[in-house]
Design a protein around this motif. Structure first.
Motif, PDB file in Angstrom:
ATOM      1  N   PHE A 147       0.838  -1.195   0.000  1.00  0.00           N
ATOM      2  CA  PHE A 147       0.000   0.000   0.000  1.00  0.00           C
ATOM      3  C   PHE A 147       0.879   1.254   0.000  1.00  0.00           C
ATOM      4  O   PHE A 147       0.625   2.218  -0.726  1.00  0.00           O
ATOM      5  CB  PHE A 147      -0.921  -0.028   1.218  1.00  0.00           C
ATOM      6  CG  PHE A 147      -2.164   0.812   1.115  1.00  0.00           C
ATOM      7  CD1 PHE A 147      -2.380   1.717   0.098  1.00  0.00           C
ATOM      8  CD2 PHE A 147      -3.146   0.686   2.086  1.00  0.00           C
ATOM      9  CE1 PHE A 147      -3.530   2.482   0.026  1.00  0.00           C
ATOM     10  CE2 PHE A 147      -4.309   1.443   2.033  1.00  0.00           C
ATOM     11  CZ  PHE A 147      -4.497   2.346   0.998  1.00  0.00           C
ATOM     12  N   CYS A 171      -4.051   4.778   3.576  1.00  0.00           N
ATOM     13  CA  CYS A 171      -2.739   4.199   3.835  1.00  0.00           C
ATOM     14  C   CYS A 171      -2.272   4.576   5.246  1.00  0.00           C
ATOM     15  O   CYS A 171      -1.771   3.732   5.997  1.00  0.00           O
ATOM     16  CB  CYS A 171      -1.747   4.700   2.790  1.00  0.00           C
ATOM     17  SG  CYS A 171      -0.099   3.982   2.925  1.00  0.00           S
ATOM     18  N   TRP A 175      -1.568   1.892   8.169  1.00  0.00           N
ATOM     19  CA  TRP A 175      -0.211   1.770   8.695  1.00  0.00           C
ATOM     20  C   TRP A 175      -0.178   2.052  10.198  1.00  0.00           C
ATOM     21  O   TRP A 175       0.486   1.337  10.954  1.00  0.00           O
ATOM     22  CB  TRP A 175       0.749   2.689   7.952  1.00  0.00           C
ATOM     23  CG  TRP A 175       2.163   2.331   8.239  1.00  0.00           C
ATOM     24  CD1 TRP A 175       3.033   2.977   9.071  1.00  0.00           C
ATOM     25  CD2 TRP A 175       2.883   1.213   7.705  1.00  0.00           C
ATOM     26  NE1 TRP A 175       4.240   2.333   9.093  1.00  0.00           N
ATOM     27  CE2 TRP A 175       4.179   1.244   8.260  1.00  0.00           C
ATOM     28  CE3 TRP A 175       2.552   0.192   6.821  1.00  0.00           C
ATOM     29  CZ2 TRP A 175       5.145   0.291   7.953  1.00  0.00           C
ATOM     30  CZ3 TRP A 175       3.522  -0.752   6.512  1.00  0.00           C
ATOM     31  CH2 TRP A 175       4.801  -0.691   7.077  1.00  0.00           C
TER      32      TRP A 175
END
Length: 193
Positions: A147, A171, A175
């Protein structure tokens, strides 16, 4: 019949979310449920006895630092995208991707350290759980690095900027979630191994 339409001031807007963001949140909830069930199973199995006692590899401390640092660099990239500072965005994405890869390499070396201590996937359930926790997290982290790379490529194509942040925000959410998940697992293992 005459229909009468009235204008309502301050009408409540329905809660709306980008469909892809909604799907990401559903996926995150699913992952949380998987790891919650695994940690519950760990506690139940540990209480039954026949549990191997061993020290966690010290590299877990380093990988924890790497994942925290990667969240910081990604957030810096996100803030740069909001300001249309594309060079800083790209730098943040490159550094975060490299740190994500470094985390995965660190996880591999943690498995090497476990084997050196005669802790294997098969045998005692304590080792099995540790390999499942770290392996499943690493699998999700691989998807996170992919990603990151997709967002990095998009930034070089000028597709990530202050007026187009949806992919970057997804993203960032994913994350940060992976980082938080790792810290949870590491603390859980420190307290329960």
């Amino acid at each position: 019949m005459e229909e009468k339409f009235e204008y309502i001031e301050n009408a409540e807007q329905p809660i709306a979310m980008h469909p892809k963001k909604f799907a990401l949140w559903l996926f995150i909830v699913t992952v949380v449920m998987i790891f919650a069930s695994l940690t519950s199973a760990y506690i139940v199995r540990q209480s039954e006895g026949n549990w191997l006692e061993f020290d966690l590899p010290s590299i877990f401390w380093y990988t924890s630092g790497i994942i925290v640092l990667s969240s910081i660099t990604l957030h810096w990239g996100y803030l740069s995208a909001k300001k249309d500072d594309l060079q800083s965005l790209r730098t943040g994405m490159i550094v975060t991707s490299a740190l994500g890869f470094a985390f995965l390499v660190g996880q591999w070396y943690s498995w090497v350290a476990l084997v050196d201590r005669d802790v294997f996937f098969v045998g005692n359930p304590a080792g099995s759980f540790l390999y499942v926790f770290t392996g499943l997290h690493a699998l999700h982290l691989v998807s996170g690095v992919i990603f990151l790379i997709i967002v990095l490529i998009s930034s070089f194509r000028y597709q990530v900027h202050s007026k187009n942040l949806d992919t970057m925000e997804m993203c960032l959410t994913y994350w940060h979630f992976l980082g938080g998940l790792w810290l949870y697992l590491f603390m859980f293992l420190l307290l329960n191994h």
